[in-house]
Write a protein that holds these residues in place. Sequence first.
Motif, PDB file in Angstrom:
ATOM      1  N   GLY A  53      63.495 -28.404  28.830  1.00 49.16           N
ATOM      2  CA  GLY A  53      64.082 -29.681  29.222  1.00 49.16           C
ATOM      3  C   GLY A  53      65.307 -29.514  30.094  1.00 49.16           C
ATOM      4  N   ILE A  54      66.140 -28.528  29.792  1.00 47.43           N
ATOM      5  CA  ILE A  54      67.351 -28.311  30.582  1.00 47.43           C
ATOM      6  C   ILE A  54      67.011 -27.697  31.936  1.00 47.43           C
ATOM      7  CG2 ILE A  54      69.526 -27.005  30.672  1.00 47.43           C
ATOM      8  CD1 ILE A  54      69.767 -27.492  27.663  1.00 47.43           C
ATOM      9  N   LEU A  55      66.012 -26.827  31.982  1.00 42.70           N
ATOM     10  CA  LEU A  55      65.588 -26.289  33.277  1.00 42.70           C
ATOM     11  C   LEU A  55      65.073 -27.394  34.185  1.00 42.70           C
ATOM     12  CD1 LEU A  55      63.682 -23.000  32.310  1.00 42.70           C
ATOM     13  CD2 LEU A  55      65.990 -23.225  33.248  1.00 42.70           C
ATOM     14  N   ALA A  56      64.431 -28.391  33.592  1.00 43.20           N
ATOM     15  CA  ALA A  56      63.855 -29.481  34.377  1.00 43.20           C
ATOM     16  C   ALA A  56      64.913 -30.351  35.039  1.00 43.20           C
ATOM     17  CB  ALA A  56      62.961 -30.346  33.495  1.00 43.20           C
ATOM     18  N   ARG A  57      66.134 -30.326  34.537  1.00 42.16           N
ATOM     19  CA  ARG A  57      67.193 -31.116  35.166  1.00 42.16           C
ATOM     20  C   ARG A  57      68.281 -30.245  35.786  1.00 42.16           C
ATOM     21  NH1 ARG A  57      71.220 -31.776  31.284  1.00 42.16           N
ATOM     22  NH2 ARG A  57      70.595 -31.523  29.110  1.00 42.16           N
ATOM     23  N   TYR A  61      78.348 -25.787  37.181  1.00 41.33           N
ATOM     24  CA  TYR A  61      79.110 -25.110  36.124  1.00 41.33           C
ATOM     25  C   TYR A  61      78.755 -25.697  34.764  1.00 41.33           C
ATOM     26  CZ  TYR A  61      83.028 -22.812  33.794  1.00 41.33           C
ATOM     27  OH  TYR A  61      83.787 -22.025  32.957  1.00 41.33           O
ATOM     28  N   ARG A  62      78.718 -27.009  34.702  1.00 46.14           N
ATOM     29  CA  ARG A  62      78.376 -27.674  33.445  1.00 46.14           C
ATOM     30  C   ARG A  62      76.945 -27.339  33.028  1.00 46.14           C
ATOM     31  NH1 ARG A  62      79.926 -33.868  34.369  1.00 46.14           N
ATOM     32  NH2 ARG A  62      78.721 -34.019  32.436  1.00 46.14           N
ATOM     33  N   ILE A 117      74.481 -17.547  34.872  1.00 47.45           N
ATOM     34  CA  ILE A 117      73.080 -17.134  34.792  1.00 47.45           C
ATOM     35  C   ILE A 117      72.209 -18.021  35.675  1.00 47.45           C
ATOM     36  CG2 ILE A 117      73.317 -16.182  32.457  1.00 47.45           C
ATOM     37  CD1 ILE A 117      71.808 -18.684  31.435  1.00 47.45           C
ATOM     38  N   HIS A 118      72.838 -18.985  36.356  1.00 44.25           N
ATOM     39  CA  HIS A 118      72.079 -19.957  37.153  1.00 44.25           C
ATOM     40  C   HIS A 118      71.281 -19.310  38.269  1.00 44.25           C
ATOM     41  CE1 HIS A 118      74.894 -19.661  40.544  1.00 44.25           C
ATOM     42  NE2 HIS A 118      75.866 -19.672  39.626  1.00 44.25           N
ATOM     43  N   GLU A 161      75.210 -25.510  29.620  1.00 44.48           N
ATOM     44  CA  GLU A 161      74.124 -26.111  28.842  1.00 44.48           C
ATOM     45  C   GLU A 161      72.929 -25.173  28.708  1.00 44.48           C
ATOM     46  OE1 GLU A 161      73.342 -30.532  29.263  1.00 44.48           O
ATOM     47  OE2 GLU A 161      74.271 -30.058  31.194  1.00 44.48           O
ATOM     48  N   VAL A 162      72.520 -24.558  29.811  1.00 46.53           N
ATOM     49  CA  VAL A 162      71.332 -23.707  29.753  1.00 46.53           C
ATOM     50  C   VAL A 162      71.632 -22.419  28.980  1.00 46.53           C
ATOM     51  CG1 VAL A 162      71.599 -22.383  31.919  1.00 46.53           C
ATOM     52  CG2 VAL A 162      69.309 -23.003  31.091  1.00 46.53           C
ATOM     53  N   SER A 163      72.864 -21.932  29.079  1.00 44.91           N
ATOM     54  CA  SER A 163      73.250 -20.752  28.299  1.00 44.91           C
ATOM     55  C   SER A 163      73.162 -21.061  26.810  1.00 44.91           C
ATOM     56  CB  SER A 163      74.676 -20.318  28.665  1.00 44.91           C
ATOM     57  OG  SER A 163      74.757 -19.886  30.010  1.00 44.91           O
TER      58      SER A 163
END
Length: 218
Positions: free
Chosen positions: A203-207, A36-37, A168-169, A41-43
């Motif tokens: 960067g956010i996709l990578a984590r 959820y968090r 959107i995950h 972040e990715v949004s």
Amino acid sequence: MVPGPPEWFGRTFSTPRFEPYLRASSGDATSAWRLYRWNIEVSEAFYGPLHCLEIGLRNAEHDRLRSRYGRADWWTVAPLRQHDSCKITKALEDLRRKGVRAPSADDVVAATTFGLWVSLLSRAYDRHFWVPTLHRAFPHYSGGREPLRDNLQSMVLLRNRIMHHEPIHHRHLSADHAKIHRLLGYLQPPVSTWLKGFDRVPGILARRPVKARGDESA
């Protein structure tokens, strides 16, 4: 170990809202809370690329249509379908509600939706818009109108999910990200290059939380 959602979460965000994240995490509350968090972040990170695409698209199309019809308020004489004409009317009404008594053409363009500009690439406008002028809004694109329109429409759907705070995950977000840059390249390649200097999506996709990696789909 990241703890599961605290007691206040259900009151603030609601249990039904959390349910899709639980399903994506096989019922593991701790993993769902992490997902959820991460979804937030990715949004947030996608805001920048979508910002560039939406504004770039509407300005490119507006410039071409203004030139074709010889006036900034081209929508007053262009053969718009009723559905699209209503979007212009709504933009005008919204501006007047905000106290803008005599909206300029630029005011109206800024108040319109992403969806309107993608709609102008529909087959119904081939003769009036695409063939005579709108294809020139994409100087670095050599394909057909329909695939271009479909790719842009998928970005409207992504944008709407983000702006309505939806999950959107489950999307193939790396493909979405690449698509935005590709579309920007059709409009103005330097914009894509500039965006990469502060684009936080990779960067956010990578984590991405490990347990959620398996639920990506296009």
